[in-house]
Enzyme design. Structure first.
Site, short mmCIF file in Angstrom:
data_model
loop_
_atom_site.label_atom_id
_atom_site.label_comp_id
_atom_site.label_asym_id
_atom_site.label_seq_id
_atom_site.Cartn_x
_atom_site.Cartn_y
_atom_site.Cartn_z
CB SER A 7 4.75 10.15 11.36
OG SER A 7 3.92 10.23 10.21
CG ASP B 38 0.54 0.06 9.48
OD1 ASP B 38 0.15 0.93 10.30
OD2 ASP B 38 0.92 0.35 8.33
NE ARG C 174 -2.64 -1.86 8.48
CZ ARG C 174 -2.35 -2.25 7.22
NH1 ARG C 174 -2.53 -3.49 6.85
NH2 ARG C 174 -1.89 -1.37 6.35
CD GLN D 256 0.39 8.36 7.13
OE1 GLN D 256 -0.18 9.17 7.85
NE2 GLN D 256 -0.17 7.20 6.81
CE LYS E 54 -3.01 0.70 3.53
NZ LYS E 54 -2.82 2.03 4.14
NE ARG F 186 6.14 6.72 0.67
CZ ARG F 186 5.30 6.44 1.67
NH1 ARG F 186 4.27 5.64 1.48
NH2 ARG F 186 5.50 6.97 2.87
C1 S3P Z 1 2.62 4.87 6.17
C2 S3P Z 1 3.14 5.26 7.36
C3 S3P Z 1 2.59 4.83 8.66
C4 S3P Z 1 1.69 3.60 8.52
C5 S3P Z 1 0.74 3.75 7.39
C6 S3P Z 1 1.50 3.91 6.08
C7 S3P Z 1 3.24 5.36 4.93
O1 S3P Z 1 1.83 5.88 9.21
O2 S3P Z 1 0.98 3.38 9.72
O3 S3P Z 1 -0.10 2.63 7.29
O4 S3P Z 1 2.96 4.80 3.85
O5 S3P Z 1 4.01 6.33 5.00
P1 S3P Z 1 2.52 7.03 10.13
O6 S3P Z 1 3.34 7.88 9.25
O7 S3P Z 1 1.35 7.77 10.72
O8 S3P Z 1 3.31 6.30 11.15
#
Ligand code: S3P
Length: 449
Positions: A174, A327, A400, A176, A28, A33
């Site tokens: 994070s 996750d 999940r 993200q 995912k 990306r």
């Molecule tokens: C992800 C980062 C994680 C993860 C999410 C996917 C990503 O989140 O839990 O399922 O693809 O960058 P966080 O950045 O909030 O830790």
């Protein structure tokens, strides 16, 4: 996006041995990306193995809304004709990300460096999740934001004039947040620097470098990861093969470990070290896991994972491992319920702000099925052995949670019901059919609401 108007309850029953050799839908994180970076390159990129789940399809729709040409060919290959970094066009209306946290947070980074307003909406789960962690650095770079109180969706943002690169120390572990800052920096003149006290998954860095961005990663004197990105690159279109998602594999692996007599082999799974914390933990618990055929594909490690039924024992999971398996805690808690003794998981504050409050949702689900567990502010302790089952679990719009408790039902003494299986489609369409093909007994109930 689809809203979950009708909840579909599902029940998992104690099952015969699971067996099979198969591959899984694409990762995912990499799928989101691949679509975004292709939309920022000049020319046509080709993506095969893209995860075609609700979350990723929301990102595909978003890239179209910004003007990129995104096509799904009959050959299964996605072709994306990009607009160039900084070349996005003003969307006609709000962009609906459904349940997709990665999709919306990374797109906010891109949108923040474009001089028009973007409005983001999502489902009830996404609208309750904190966006301030991304908005704060984007505001510092010059973006204007109008958001509901608490920096929640719906919100609008517009790139400021001027935008300036920043040096940003990410306050929470994070990927993200890191990625949103880097993606904003991509379209800003100068060097954007991100410092990670705790390293997180590095797919953004690896893939941006693959697209030709000028990006360096190193370590400073304090052992922190430092990423420097020079803005305004010409991103070159790529051919991308998305490997299998280790976070989806986690459900199959744990099912194979806890269902007596099982023997499963999952091919082509992403083995990036920032994603393999669960495998390490399960091995410490005594899991019979074998990794074969390890190789590199598109700059990422992949391999085949064989999981066989195993007698598990409880362990203490080092909190510093959390970013590498963030996750996977819900399904680790299921493995822990079947293990002999106590499993202690700590450093889990981030679990409270995922698609649901996962600490709470997991603890409630375990208790509803007769498993002894203790929920702390940032921790979960599970005392395992025989799992009575027989409970109904609230999935809280969280894929999940849904899949974890179905896996529990395959080995519990009594059936386990989840109130809503619909969220599974956000990350793992085909999960139920795949499980059934391996021998799992999962029944669809009537629409619950
Ligand atoms: C992800 C980062 C994680 C993860 C999410 C996917 C990503 O989140 O839990 O399922 O693809 O960058 P966080 O950045 O909030 O830790």
């Amino acid at each position: 996006m689809k809203s979950h108007l009708t909840a579909q309850s599902l029940t998992a029953y104690r099952s015969p041995p699971l067996s099979g050799q198969f591959s899984l839908p694409g990762d995912k994180s990499i799928s989101h990306r691949a679509l975004m970076f292709s939309a920022m390159a000049v020319g046509e990129s080709k993506i095969s193995g893209l995860l075609e789940s609700d979350d990723v399809l929301a990102t595909a729709a978003a890239m179209r809304a910004y003007g990129a040409d995104v096509e799904h060919g009959d050959d299964g290959v996605w072709r994306v004709s990009g607009l160039g970094s900084g070349g996005f066009l003003e969307p006609d209306g709000p962009i609906d990300f459904g349940n997709a946290g990665t999709g919306v947070r990374l797109t906010m980074g891109i949108a923040a460096a474009h001089p028009f307003a973007s409005t983001f909406i999502g489902d009830a789960s996404l609208s309750g999740r904190p966006m301030g962690r991304v908005l704060e650095p984007l505001r510092r770079m010059g973006a204007d934001v109008i958001a509901r109180s608490g920096d929640r969706l719906p919100l609008s943002l517009r790139g400021g004039d001027p935008m300036a690169p920043i040096t940003y120390r990410v306050p929470v572990a994070s990927a993200q947040v890191k990625s949103a800052v880097l993606l904003a920096g991509l379209n800003i003149e100068g060097v954007t620097t991100v410092i990670e006290p705790v390293a997180t998954r590095d797919h953004t860095e690896r893939m941006l470098a693959g697209f030709g961005a000028d990006l360096q990663t190193g370590t400073n004197a304090d052992g922190e990861t430092v990423i420097r990105l020079t803005g305004m690159p010409d991103l070159k279109p790529q051919t991308i093969v998305v490997p299998g998602d280790p976070s989806s594999a986690a459900f199959l692996i744990v099912a194979g470990l806890i269902v007596e007599g099982s023997d499963l082999t999952i091919e082509n799974v992403l083995l990036n070290p920032a994603r393999t914390g669960l495998l390490t933990t399960l091995q410490e618990m005594g899991a019979d896991l074998a990794i074969a055929n390890e190789r590199l594909s598109g700059g990422e490690a992949i391999g085949d994972i064989r999981a066989r039924h195993s007698a598990l024992r409880g362990v203490t999971v080092p909190p510093e491992r959390a970013p590498f398996m963030i996750d996977e805690y819900p399904v680790l808690a299921i493995a822990a319920a079947f293990a002999e003794g106590r499993t202690i998981m700590d450093g889990l504050a981030e679990l409270r702000v995922k698609e649901s409050d996962r600490l709470d949702a997991v603890a409630r689900g375990l208790k509803a099925n007769g498993v002894d567990c203790e929920e702390g502010a940032e921790s979960l302790t599970v005392t395992g052995s025989l799992v009575p089952g027989g409970g109904t679990v609230a999935t809280c719009l969280d894929h999940r949670i849904a899949m974890s408790f179905l896996v529990m039902g395959l080995a519990a003494a009594n059936p386990v019901t989840i109130d809503d299986g619909a969220p599974i489609a956000t990350s793992f369409p085909g999960f139920i059919d795949l499980m059934a093909g391996l021998g799992a007994r999962i029944d669809g109930g009537a629409a619950a609401a």
